[in-house]
Design a protein around this motif. Structure first.
Motif, PDB file in Angstrom:
ATOM      1  N   TYR A 122       0.811  -1.219   0.000  1.00 54.97           N
ATOM      2  CA  TYR A 122       0.000   0.000   0.000  1.00 54.97           C
ATOM      3  C   TYR A 122       0.846   1.271   0.000  1.00 54.97           C
ATOM      4  O   TYR A 122       0.305   2.366  -0.135  1.00 54.97           O
ATOM      5  N   SER A 123       2.136   1.154   0.177  1.00 58.42           N
ATOM      6  CA  SER A 123       3.013   2.324   0.158  1.00 58.42           C
ATOM      7  C   SER A 123       4.160   2.054  -0.796  1.00 58.42           C
ATOM      8  O   SER A 123       4.553   0.916  -0.998  1.00 58.42           O
ATOM      9  N   TYR A 124       4.679   3.107  -1.354  1.00 60.57           N
ATOM     10  CA  TYR A 124       5.882   2.966  -2.170  1.00 60.57           C
ATOM     11  C   TYR A 124       6.865   4.109  -1.924  1.00 60.57           C
ATOM     12  O   TYR A 124       7.926   3.883  -1.354  1.00 60.57           O
ATOM     13  N   PRO A 125       6.534   5.350  -2.284  1.00 59.46           N
ATOM     14  CA  PRO A 125       7.537   6.404  -2.089  1.00 59.46           C
ATOM     15  C   PRO A 125       7.891   6.619  -0.614  1.00 59.46           C
ATOM     16  O   PRO A 125       9.000   7.055  -0.298  1.00 59.46           O
ATOM     17  N   ALA A 152      20.326   4.681   8.877  1.00 59.44           N
ATOM     18  CA  ALA A 152      19.280   5.707   8.931  1.00 59.44           C
ATOM     19  C   ALA A 152      19.895   7.103   8.868  1.00 59.44           C
ATOM     20  O   ALA A 152      19.403   7.982   8.144  1.00 59.44           O
ATOM     21  N   ALA A 153      20.985   7.317   9.599  1.00 62.21           N
ATOM     22  CA  ALA A 153      21.650   8.627   9.588  1.00 62.21           C
ATOM     23  C   ALA A 153      22.245   8.914   8.211  1.00 62.21           C
ATOM     24  O   ALA A 153      22.090  10.021   7.677  1.00 62.21           O
ATOM     25  N   ALA A 154      22.922   7.925   7.641  1.00 64.80           N
ATOM     26  CA  ALA A 154      23.550   8.127   6.332  1.00 64.80           C
ATOM     27  C   ALA A 154      22.511   8.406   5.249  1.00 64.80           C
ATOM     28  O   ALA A 154      22.670   9.323   4.430  1.00 64.80           O
ATOM     29  N   LEU A 155      21.441   7.624   5.236  1.00 60.79           N
ATOM     30  CA  LEU A 155      20.424   7.802   4.200  1.00 60.79           C
ATOM     31  C   LEU A 155      19.605   9.071   4.407  1.00 60.79           C
ATOM     32  O   LEU A 155      19.194   9.705   3.428  1.00 60.79           O
ATOM     33  N   LYS A 156      19.381   9.463   5.650  1.00 60.98           N
ATOM     34  CA  LYS A 156      18.676  10.725   5.900  1.00 60.98           C
ATOM     35  C   LYS A 156      19.502  11.891   5.366  1.00 60.98           C
ATOM     36  O   LYS A 156      18.979  12.789   4.715  1.00 60.98           O
ATOM     37  N   THR A 157      20.802  11.863   5.644  1.00 59.20           N
ATOM     38  CA  THR A 157      21.704  12.921   5.141  1.00 59.20           C
ATOM     39  C   THR A 157      21.664  12.954   3.615  1.00 59.20           C
ATOM     40  O   THR A 157      21.556  14.030   3.009  1.00 59.20           O
ATOM     41  N   ALA A 159      20.113  15.400  -1.557  1.00 57.22           N
ATOM     42  CA  ALA A 159      19.677  15.188  -2.951  1.00 57.22           C
ATOM     43  C   ALA A 159      18.280  14.566  -2.945  1.00 57.22           C
ATOM     44  O   ALA A 159      18.143  13.358  -3.104  1.00 57.22           O
ATOM     45  N   PRO A 160      17.249  15.381  -2.734  1.00 56.01           N
ATOM     46  CA  PRO A 160      15.885  14.821  -2.704  1.00 56.01           C
ATOM     47  C   PRO A 160      15.557  14.068  -3.998  1.00 56.01           C
ATOM     48  O   PRO A 160      16.018  14.434  -5.071  1.00 56.01           O
ATOM     49  N   GLN A 161      14.775  13.025  -3.842  1.00 51.29           N
ATOM     50  CA  GLN A 161      14.371  12.209  -4.976  1.00 51.29           C
ATOM     51  C   GLN A 161      13.501  13.044  -5.899  1.00 51.29           C
ATOM     52  O   GLN A 161      12.571  13.697  -5.476  1.00 51.29           O
TER      53      GLN A 161
END
Length: 192
Positions: free
Chosen positions: A98-101, A179-184, A189-191
């Protein structure tokens, strides 16, 4: 950072409440993130029946929209899962669909329970996570065999199973790093 612990079973007689309480006790002592338990019982979505994934078309079901909004709040996820017939629960797979982005570019960790510690269900969840553009981490926690049967049938306390602690702490440290690395990276660089 915010991390969700998603309880992947909705059965009335589920075992999930025991490892959820055990995890809650462990997470209470951590200060690296804000942890929130998200129970699929609170999101009674029908079987996926939308025109497409919400990556391509807005979801019409109100509960599913509420679910998507909740999931979007987090920087990473811990999936607490049993194993049904060598697979994750249907309700958990449905919630993932039910979710993707909302899942994209975020880490996923797994705590499984059952006779083999939900190892086969977790392997399938790792593949699903990759398709949802998540980063499944290596370290998982498997409550299995005598530990599972002792807690389920004999009332043994997971809190007293010290041999599970190193795996839990390693999983949480790894999840926090990702989580920290991917949040940064998401913020830099927003998708598009």
């Amino acid at each position: 950072m915010k991390i969700a612990v998603i309880i992947g079973s909705t059965r009335a007689a589920r075992f999930a409440d025991k490892p959820a309480a055990w995890l809650r006790g462990i997470l209470t002592g951590r200060t690296d993130a804000e942890y929130e338990f998200v129970d699929l019982r609170d999101y009674p979505m029908p079987f996926f029946d939308e025109v497409a994934s919400n990556a391509w078309a807005p979801t019409q079901n109100e509960v599913a929209v509420r679910w998507q909004q909740k999931i979007a709040e987090f920087d990473g996820y811990i999936f607490l899962t049993p194993e049904y017939n060598h697979a994750p629960t249907g309700v958990l797979k449905n919630a993932l669909d039910y979710s993707y982005p909302e899942w994209n570019r975020k880490p996923a960790a797994f705590v499984g329970y059952g006779s083999v510690g939900a190892a086969r269900a977790i392997e399938q969840l790792r593949q699903i996570a990759v398709e949802l553009q998540m980063a499944p981490i290596r370290t998982s926690v498997h409550i299995q065999g005598a530990d599972f049967f002792g807690a389920w049938q004999a009332g043994a306390a997971l809190e007293e199973m010290a041999h599970l602690q190193p795996g839990v702490q390693n999983m949480l440290s790894e999840l926090h790093w990702w989580a920290a690395a991917l949040k940064t990276a998401r913020e830099a660089a927003p998708q598009g």
